[in-house]
Design a protein around this motif. Sequence first.
Motif, PDB file in Angstrom:
ATOM      1  N   TYR A  93      42.421 -46.803  -6.923  1.00  0.00           N
ATOM      2  CA  TYR A  93      42.797 -48.203  -6.834  1.00  0.00           C
ATOM      3  C   TYR A  93      41.542 -49.075  -6.835  1.00  0.00           C
ATOM      4  CZ  TYR A  93      47.651 -47.087  -5.986  1.00  0.00           C
ATOM      5  OH  TYR A  93      48.955 -46.643  -6.134  1.00  0.00           O
ATOM      6  N   TYR A  94      41.574 -50.079  -7.680  1.00  0.00           N
ATOM      7  CA  TYR A  94      40.437 -50.972  -7.853  1.00  0.00           C
ATOM      8  C   TYR A  94      40.821 -52.397  -7.471  1.00  0.00           C
ATOM      9  CZ  TYR A  94      38.563 -47.217 -10.789  1.00  0.00           C
ATOM     10  OH  TYR A  94      38.105 -46.006 -11.258  1.00  0.00           O
ATOM     11  N   CYS A  95      39.923 -53.042  -6.806  1.00  0.00           N
ATOM     12  CA  CYS A  95      40.041 -54.459  -6.506  1.00  0.00           C
ATOM     13  C   CYS A  95      39.299 -55.232  -7.595  1.00  0.00           C
ATOM     14  CB  CYS A  95      39.404 -54.715  -5.134  1.00  0.00           C
ATOM     15  SG  CYS A  95      39.302 -56.429  -4.636  1.00  0.00           S
ATOM     16  N   ALA A  96      39.821 -56.406  -7.929  1.00  0.00           N
ATOM     17  CA  ALA A  96      39.180 -57.221  -8.948  1.00  0.00           C
ATOM     18  C   ALA A  96      39.270 -58.696  -8.579  1.00  0.00           C
ATOM     19  CB  ALA A  96      39.827 -56.990 -10.312  1.00  0.00           C
ATOM     20  N   ALA A  97      38.267 -59.430  -9.018  1.00  0.00           N
ATOM     21  CA  ALA A  97      38.227 -60.883  -8.845  1.00  0.00           C
ATOM     22  C   ALA A  97      38.211 -61.542 -10.216  1.00  0.00           C
ATOM     23  CB  ALA A  97      36.996 -61.291  -8.057  1.00  0.00           C
ATOM     24  N   GLY A  98      38.915 -62.650 -10.335  1.00  0.00           N
ATOM     25  CA  GLY A  98      38.985 -63.307 -11.628  1.00  0.00           C
ATOM     26  C   GLY A  98      39.267 -64.789 -11.510  1.00  0.00           C
ATOM     27  N   ASP A  99      39.880 -65.318 -12.553  1.00  0.00           N
ATOM     28  CA  ASP A  99      40.177 -66.747 -12.582  1.00  0.00           C
ATOM     29  C   ASP A  99      41.174 -67.105 -11.487  1.00  0.00           C
ATOM     30  OD1 ASP A  99      43.058 -67.314 -14.168  1.00  0.00           O
ATOM     31  OD2 ASP A  99      42.162 -65.339 -14.461  1.00  0.00           O
ATOM     32  N   SER A 100      41.294 -68.382 -11.213  1.00  0.00           N
ATOM     33  CA  SER A 100      42.105 -68.806 -10.066  1.00  0.00           C
ATOM     34  C   SER A 100      43.579 -68.444 -10.203  1.00  0.00           C
ATOM     35  CB  SER A 100      41.951 -70.320  -9.865  1.00  0.00           C
ATOM     36  OG  SER A 100      42.406 -71.023 -11.007  1.00  0.00           O
ATOM     37  N   LEU A 101      44.048 -68.265 -11.432  1.00  0.00           N
ATOM     38  CA  LEU A 101      45.441 -67.887 -11.668  1.00  0.00           C
ATOM     39  C   LEU A 101      45.632 -66.375 -11.714  1.00  0.00           C
ATOM     40  CD1 LEU A 101      46.471 -70.525 -14.374  1.00  0.00           C
ATOM     41  CD2 LEU A 101      46.877 -70.582 -11.904  1.00  0.00           C
ATOM     42  N   ALA A 102      44.555 -65.639 -11.505  1.00  0.00           N
ATOM     43  CA  ALA A 102      44.615 -64.179 -11.464  1.00  0.00           C
ATOM     44  C   ALA A 102      45.184 -63.603 -12.760  1.00  0.00           C
ATOM     45  CB  ALA A 102      45.432 -63.712 -10.263  1.00  0.00           C
ATOM     46  N   THR A 103      44.669 -64.087 -13.878  1.00  0.00           N
ATOM     47  CA  THR A 103      45.135 -63.577 -15.172  1.00  0.00           C
ATOM     48  C   THR A 103      44.053 -62.821 -15.927  1.00  0.00           C
ATOM     49  OG1 THR A 103      44.605 -65.689 -16.196  1.00  0.00           O
ATOM     50  CG2 THR A 103      46.866 -65.378 -15.439  1.00  0.00           C
ATOM     51  N   THR A 104      42.806 -63.132 -15.681  1.00  0.00           N
ATOM     52  CA  THR A 104      41.691 -62.410 -16.298  1.00  0.00           C
ATOM     53  C   THR A 104      40.728 -61.982 -15.211  1.00  0.00           C
ATOM     54  OG1 THR A 104      40.462 -64.462 -16.680  1.00  0.00           O
ATOM     55  CG2 THR A 104      41.877 -63.668 -18.470  1.00  0.00           C
ATOM     56  N   TRP A 105      40.051 -60.860 -15.454  1.00  0.00           N
ATOM     57  CA  TRP A 105      39.258 -60.217 -14.407  1.00  0.00           C
ATOM     58  C   TRP A 105      37.793 -60.127 -14.803  1.00  0.00           C
ATOM     59  CZ3 TRP A 105      42.266 -60.577 -10.522  1.00  0.00           C
ATOM     60  CH2 TRP A 105      43.644 -60.522 -10.714  1.00  0.00           C
ATOM     61  N   ARG A 106      36.935 -60.508 -13.861  1.00  0.00           N
ATOM     62  CA  ARG A 106      35.509 -60.599 -14.152  1.00  0.00           C
ATOM     63  C   ARG A 106      34.678 -59.584 -13.368  1.00  0.00           C
ATOM     64  NH1 ARG A 106      35.531 -67.133 -13.192  1.00  0.00           N
ATOM     65  NH2 ARG A 106      37.001 -67.647 -14.847  1.00  0.00           N
ATOM     66  N   THR A 107      35.121 -59.282 -12.175  1.00  0.00           N
ATOM     67  CA  THR A 107      34.332 -58.418 -11.305  1.00  0.00           C
ATOM     68  C   THR A 107      35.237 -57.350 -10.705  1.00  0.00           C
ATOM     69  OG1 THR A 107      32.880 -60.272 -10.737  1.00  0.00           O
ATOM     70  CG2 THR A 107      32.805 -58.344  -9.297  1.00  0.00           C
ATOM     71  N   TRP A 108      34.709 -56.116 -10.677  1.00  0.00           N
ATOM     72  CA  TRP A 108      35.490 -54.980 -10.185  1.00  0.00           C
ATOM     73  C   TRP A 108      34.755 -54.290  -9.044  1.00  0.00           C
ATOM     74  CZ3 TRP A 108      40.248 -53.738 -12.374  1.00  0.00           C
ATOM     75  CH2 TRP A 108      40.564 -54.433 -13.549  1.00  0.00           C
ATOM     76  N   GLY A 109      35.533 -53.729  -8.141  1.00  0.00           N
ATOM     77  CA  GLY A 109      34.970 -52.863  -7.121  1.00  0.00           C
ATOM     78  C   GLY A 109      34.808 -51.452  -7.664  1.00  0.00           C
ATOM     79  N   GLN A 110      34.343 -50.566  -6.787  1.00  0.00           N
ATOM     80  CA  GLN A 110      34.057 -49.198  -7.225  1.00  0.00           C
ATOM     81  C   GLN A 110      35.285 -48.295  -7.174  1.00  0.00           C
ATOM     82  OE1 GLN A 110      33.608 -50.249  -4.177  1.00  0.00           O
ATOM     83  NE2 GLN A 110      34.409 -48.586  -2.902  1.00  0.00           N
ATOM     84  N   GLY A 111      36.320 -48.732  -6.515  1.00  0.00           N
ATOM     85  CA  GLY A 111      37.563 -47.967  -6.454  1.00  0.00           C
ATOM     86  C   GLY A 111      37.689 -47.140  -5.192  1.00  0.00           C
ATOM     87  N   THR A 112      38.936 -46.876  -4.810  1.00  0.00           N
ATOM     88  CA  THR A 112      39.225 -46.009  -3.674  1.00  0.00           C
ATOM     89  C   THR A 112      40.405 -45.112  -4.050  1.00  0.00           C
ATOM     90  OG1 THR A 112      39.659 -45.947  -1.281  1.00  0.00           O
ATOM     91  CG2 THR A 112      40.751 -47.694  -2.534  1.00  0.00           C
ATOM     92  N   GLN A 113      40.281 -43.833  -3.722  1.00  0.00           N
ATOM     93  CA  GLN A 113      41.294 -42.853  -4.136  1.00  0.00           C
ATOM     94  C   GLN A 113      42.481 -42.879  -3.183  1.00  0.00           C
ATOM     95  OE1 GLN A 113      41.292 -40.471  -6.834  1.00  0.00           O
ATOM     96  NE2 GLN A 113      43.419 -40.231  -6.154  1.00  0.00           N
ATOM     97  N   VAL A 114      43.667 -42.921  -3.758  1.00  0.00           N
ATOM     98  CA  VAL A 114      44.913 -42.771  -3.010  1.00  0.00           C
ATOM     99  C   VAL A 114      45.642 -41.559  -3.566  1.00  0.00           C
ATOM    100  CG1 VAL A 114      47.178 -43.764  -2.519  1.00  0.00           C
ATOM    101  CG2 VAL A 114      45.127 -45.212  -2.456  1.00  0.00           C
ATOM    102  N   THR A 115      45.935 -40.614  -2.695  1.00  0.00           N
ATOM    103  CA  THR A 115      46.650 -39.403  -3.097  1.00  0.00           C
ATOM    104  C   THR A 115      47.901 -39.270  -2.252  1.00  0.00           C
ATOM    105  OG1 THR A 115      44.566 -38.315  -3.690  1.00  0.00           O
ATOM    106  CG2 THR A 115      46.510 -36.919  -3.412  1.00  0.00           C
ATOM    107  N   VAL A 116      49.040 -39.177  -2.921  1.00  0.00           N
ATOM    108  CA  VAL A 116      50.319 -39.042  -2.240  1.00  0.00           C
ATOM    109  C   VAL A 116      50.849 -37.643  -2.514  1.00  0.00           C
ATOM    110  CG1 VAL A 116      52.623 -39.987  -1.924  1.00  0.00           C
ATOM    111  CG2 VAL A 116      50.737 -41.495  -2.609  1.00  0.00           C
ATOM    112  N   SER A 117      51.030 -36.883  -1.458  1.00  0.00           N
ATOM    113  CA  SER A 117      51.485 -35.499  -1.602  1.00  0.00           C
ATOM    114  C   SER A 117      52.948 -35.397  -1.230  1.00  0.00           C
ATOM    115  CB  SER A 117      50.652 -34.573  -0.717  1.00  0.00           C
ATOM    116  OG  SER A 117      50.872 -34.870   0.646  1.00  0.00           O
ATOM    117  N   SER A 118      53.633 -34.519  -1.928  1.00  0.00           N
ATOM    118  CA  SER A 118      55.074 -34.327  -1.662  1.00  0.00           C
ATOM    119  C   SER A 118      55.301 -33.178  -0.709  1.00  0.00           C
ATOM    120  CB  SER A 118      55.806 -34.082  -2.966  1.00  0.00           C
ATOM    121  OG  SER A 118      55.248 -32.970  -3.630  1.00  0.00           O
TER     122      SER A 118
END
Length: 118
Positions: A93-118
């Motif tokens: 999962y990545y976080c991103a920052a962008g325009d005020s309407l959140a339609t285009t993305w300019r900056t990204w984080g490094q990501g964090t892993q989410v694992t869902v086990s059954s």
Amino acid sequence: QIKLVESGGGLVQTGGSLRLSCVASGSFFSVYGMGWHRQAPGKQRESVAAITRSDITRYADSVKGRFTISRDNAKKTVYLQMNNLKSEDTAVYYCAAGDSLATTWRTWGQGTQVTVSS
């Protein structure tokens, strides 16, 4: 230039919950639209949730009713509360920052892993 750092990922069982956080450094956090995206192995990155400068939110159909995006401008942080997790939510999962309407993305984080086990 804003920088983003995600945290809160981990391993959880099906039906469980996690809360992801994304802390921003830099100025003018409140003017940015913010978003959460994810990328599963072998798949393209997809938008999960977004929140505009005015706190209007949008969600992918696959997470509606289960995920909630929110922001705390005083803490320069955006959150993703994920409930009733499913195996198909497993991704980086990545976080991103962008325009005020959140339609285009300019900056990204490094990501964090989410694992869902059954």
